[in-house]
Write a protein that holds these residues in place. Structure first.
Motif, PDB file in Angstrom:
ATOM      1  N   SER A  96      61.648  76.362 108.376  1.00  0.00           N
ATOM      2  CA  SER A  96      61.355  75.988 109.703  1.00  0.00           C
ATOM      3  C   SER A  96      62.353  76.067 110.769  1.00  0.00           C
ATOM      4  N   ARG A  98      65.011  77.224 113.187  1.00  0.00           N
ATOM      5  CA  ARG A  98      65.349  78.366 114.222  1.00  0.00           C
ATOM      6  C   ARG A  98      66.609  77.941 114.852  1.00  0.00           C
ATOM      7  N   TYR A  99      67.569  79.234 115.104  1.00  0.00           N
ATOM      8  CA  TYR A  99      68.686  79.243 115.589  1.00  0.00           C
ATOM      9  C   TYR A  99      68.853  79.842 116.723  1.00  0.00           C
ATOM     10  N   VAL A 100      69.183  79.059 117.970  1.00  0.00           N
ATOM     11  CA  VAL A 100      69.390  79.472 119.245  1.00  0.00           C
ATOM     12  C   VAL A 100      70.915  79.232 119.895  1.00  0.00           C
ATOM     13  N   ARG A 110      67.599  84.698 112.394  1.00  0.00           N
ATOM     14  CA  ARG A 110      67.579  83.700 113.300  1.00  0.00           C
ATOM     15  C   ARG A 110      66.574  82.446 113.324  1.00  0.00           C
ATOM     16  N   ALA A 111      65.601  82.753 112.034  1.00  0.00           N
ATOM     17  CA  ALA A 111      64.697  81.552 111.777  1.00  0.00           C
ATOM     18  C   ALA A 111      64.314  81.753 110.334  1.00  0.00           C
ATOM     19  N   SER A 155      72.548  80.993 107.841  1.00  0.00           N
ATOM     20  CA  SER A 155      72.393  82.113 108.748  1.00  0.00           C
ATOM     21  C   SER A 155      73.803  82.731 109.265  1.00  0.00           C
ATOM     22  N   ASP A 158      63.692  72.490 114.041  1.00  0.00           N
ATOM     23  CA  ASP A 158      62.920  72.529 112.823  1.00  0.00           C
ATOM     24  C   ASP A 158      61.381  72.745 113.420  1.00  0.00           C
ATOM     25  N   ASN A 187      60.034  76.260 113.873  1.00  0.00           N
ATOM     26  CA  ASN A 187      59.858  77.547 113.571  1.00  0.00           C
ATOM     27  C   ASN A 187      58.438  77.686 113.068  1.00  0.00           C
TER      28      ASN A 187
END
Length: 772
Positions: free
Chosen positions: A529, A531-533, A548-549, A554, A582, A584
């Motif tokens: 779940s 997600r990297y931003v 990215r998710a 990552s 969390d 995603n």
């Protein structure tokens, strides 16, 4: 003779030629002729602007939901034959709409279908610079939505009825209306929200009827003759739009009761083996006629009866004193196990009407309104029954974010002893953790279980309590299992959460930067779940994460190449703020209702430019390495450790250099000094007394972005030097090798010049031997 226009086609300045040359031929009767040219100039006439799009062929109708905030609702499109700039205006002006000069129509208010007009006609006028106009109508319809609460139209709030009304009797007819349904018959639903056992309401018509027996003289109506009902009306059974109204029903008393005691049933306890003649009860002190009229509240006591009533006697009709005539022993087999004796005494009005006995024998504790008084004499037994829980095991499911002090469930126990003993509840085991001794609390009288500390699913998923019920003499226990339900209340935690490194400016796109890998974990969320931003600092979007998710790890990837030469990039230090959420696996709708947690990681990236200094080469290999390390100010101990380690390393290198110099001095002859000073000079002594000289040829040139000076470079070896003025670019020969035995004059020490130093042209000799 006249020259006229044919009208087919009509002259159009915008689409036809601006002038026409007409040849006019004339001839008279004698045959003489002449020919000349008539030039007709077409002049432009200002024409009205025309609408385009839907407004050109029809009346545009716009549907707007009520409650919509002010916003752009339509774009008017028109054109001028002369391609002039047009202006738009709106008539009538007092309407809640606005048209800009660009033709954009905006609403200026939030519409209410129930208060505002349902339809608006807007005359949109477009005007050209010459003052010519064209007008079209835009029809705006306001669409009704269910956003209003129904309201009661019945004004009466208090109703009065006599007691003992038959079931089905109509008490009131409540009516209501729904503002959303003013143009059509509305279907409303009525319900009673307050607890009641006397009345019901028709859900469709709102008719309130009697459904149960209403006795004004019985509790609780005896003390509170007013019944309050909360009536709700809503526009659908599951709608949140509703209104509530409290009505009060006053119950009027009817003289239909015989004299009775207060309470109407008397209970007396006597220990077993009580001696005969013992006084038990004086009815006169406790009994009265509940009728309000004083002529009906005079009474006498008579007719003591009941099973085994010979054990008791009525002393007199006036006093109403009851005494015991025989002793009772519960352990005596002849007693037949009777613990409660039901006695009846007729209480009769002295005034008319005289109520007579209707029930001669009564065996239950249910009280019927009549002229018979029931007296229950209980022979007090020994407490022999344990309290009994309704369930041996209770199980409650509680989310871990439940507020402290919330009730999570109730336990219930009963005692078979009569009369029922008062039961108290307590927690005798369980309900504690390492941090809290008591997480749960139970109401001693009601059995409600509440939480005293915040629950944590990640620490403890289940609590097992032992609850005790006690009647002051005997106790019993039951188990309570509290299942802590997981809620997303933990944010992702990543390692490292701060990282600092540097990268070369020429790093290729798609490269995993310095092999950096972020690893995250979440105590209550699936790693899929994540997600990297990159939320802050990613100027020109040079950096990205892959994946990215969907993973707990990552890599940091260079997404686009740096461009400092053209000025697209100016930052050499990037401070990236990375958010790890969390959410995603949540849909867009679920993200508005579920808890979402976000962790943060800070990255400091320094971009290292290409080296701009000239590297000179000497016989042997010349290597220049330049590195810069950037440390975070918060990591104060790093500079200290590096400084101490550097001092130790410099001491060791100095000692090794001294040993190397001594070894070289004993093995090799001294070399002749030259005008150029190399940065690093390595001399290799060969047993064959030959020396290999690498004489780089500079076959390219470029401008240094820092100093602006031109420099030359070798495309094969990467060697560089500052370019001399008026010096042509050298050809590209291969690397030359010559023997030092034939070049003792010092030519073997020639090399590339250092920056800023000149070298005499006669010092450079062309090599004689060629090799790669």
């Amino acid at each position: 003779f006249q020259v006229v226009t044919t009208g087919n086609p009509v002259l159009d300045y915008e689409t036809m030629p601006k002038s026409f040359d007409l040849q006019i031929f004339v001839e008279d009767t004698t045959g003489r002729t002449d020919l000349n040219i008539l030039t007709v100039q077409v002049t432009d006439i200002n024409e009205r602007p025309v609408f385009r799009g839907n407004m050109a062929v029809q009346t545009v109708t716009i549907y707007l939901l009520e409650g919509t905030p002010p916003e752009r609702i339509y774009q008017v499109d028109a054109a001028d034959p002369e391609n002039a700039e047009l202006k738009y205006s709106l008539l009538p002006e007092p309407v809640p709409f606005l048209v800009l000069e660009s033709g954009t129509i905006f609403s200026t208010k939030e519409f209410d279908y129930e208060k505002d007009p349902h339809c608006y006609f807007l005359n949109i006028t477009v005007t050209d610079p010459g003052g010519l106009t064209s007008t079209k109508t835009v029809n705006i319809n306001i669409i009704n939505i269910n956003d209003e609460r129904p309201y009661f139209t019945t004004k009466q709030r208090i109703y009065r009825i006599p007691e003992e009304q038959s079931p089905g009797a109509v008490v009131a007819n409540l009516t209501a209306e729904d503002p959303d349904e003013e143009d059509s018959p509305s279907r409303l639903f009525y319900s009673i929200q307050s607890s009641n056992r006397y009345f019901s309401i028709n859900p469709s018509t709102g008719v309130l009827r009697v459904t149960g027996r209403i006795d004004r003289d019985a509790l609780p109506l005896r003390l509170h003759p007013n019944i309050s009902l909360i009536v709700r009306v809503q526009d659908s059974p599951s709608s949140s739009h509703f209104s509530e109204m409290e009505i009060t029903i006053v119950i009027d008393d009817v003289n239909d009761n015989p004299p009775e005691c207060n309470p109407s049933t008397f209970r007396k306890e006597a220990n077993e083996n009580t001696t005969a003649g013992t006084f038990l009860l004086d009815l006169r002190n406790y009994c009265k006629d509940i009728d309000v009229d004083s002529s009906n509240n005079q009474f006498n006591f008579m007719g003591l009866s009941g099973f085994r009533s010979n054990n008791f006697a009525l002393e007199s009709t006036v006093s109403g004193r009851i005494v015991m005539t025989e002793s009772i022993d519960l352990e005596n087999p002849a007693n037949l196990g009777v613990e409660v004796y039901s006695l009846t005494v007729r209480v009769q009005d002295i005034a008319w009407p005289n109520y007579s006995s209707k029930y001669l024998f009564y065996t239950s504790f249910h009280i019927f309104l009549c002229d018979i008084i029931y007296i229950y004499i209980k022979i007090k037994p020994v407490n022999e029954f344990f309290p009994v829980f309704s369930n041996l095991l209770y199980e409650f499911n509680v989310p871990e974010i439940t507020k402290v002090g919330s009730s999570i469930g109730r336990v219930n126990a009963r005692d078979k002893d009569w009369p029922p003993n008062v039961i108290t509840y307590s927690i005798v085991a369980g309900g504690g953790t390492r941090d809290y001794t008591n997480i749960f609390w139970i109401s001693p009288t009601k059995g409600d279980v509440k939480i005293l500390a915040r629950l944590d699913y990640e620490t403890t998923q289940k609590h097992i309590l032992t609850v005790q019920a006690s009647d002051q003499e005997k106790t019993t226990t039951a188990s309570v299992i509290v299942n802590v339900l997981e809620v997303n209340d933990e944010e992702p935690v990543c390692s490292p959460n701060f990282y600092s490194f540097e990268i070369p400016v020429s790093l290729a796109v798609g490269t995993n930067i310095n092999g950096f890998r972020i690893e995250c974990r979440d105590r209550d969320s699936d790693p899929r779940s994540f997600r990297y931003v990159i939320n802050e600092g990613n100027v020109n979007n040079h950096f990205t994460f892959s994946p990215r998710a969907g993973s707990n790890t990552s890599q940091l990837i260079l997404a686009s190449k740096f461009d400092y030469e053209n000025g697209l990039d100016t930052n050499w230090i990037y401070r990236l703020r990375v958010y790890i959420t969390d959410d995603n696996l949540l849909s867009a709708r679920d993200k508005t209702t579920h808890l979402i947690k976000t962790g943060t990681v800070t990255l400091s990236i320094r971009v290292i430019p290409n080296p701009t200094t000239v590297i000179t080469t000497m016989p042997g290999f010349t290597v220049v390495t330049k590195r810069e390390n950037v440390y975070s100010e918060s990591v104060w101990y790093v500079p200290f450790v590096i400084t101490l380690g550097s001092l130790l390393l410099l001491g060791l290198l100095g000692y090794l250099g001294f040993l190397l110099a001594m070894w070289v001095r004993t093995r090799c002859p001294p070399a002749r000094k030259t005008d150029s000073t190399p940065l690093i000079h390595f001399t290799f002594c060969l047993s064959s007394q030959t020396m290999t000289r690498l004489n780089p040829v500079f076959d390219g040139e470029a401008r240094d972005p820092v100093t602006g000076k031109m420099y030359e470079f070798n495309t094969w070896s990467g060697a560089r030097r500052w370019k001399k003025s008026n010096e042509p670019l050298q050809p590209v020969p291969a690397v030359q090798v010559t023997s030092s035995a034939t070049d003792d004059s010092g030519r073997g020490t020639d090399g590339a010049e250092a920056p800023g130093k000149k070298q005499p042209s006669d010092k450079r000799k062309d090599p004689t031997a060629e090799t790669r």
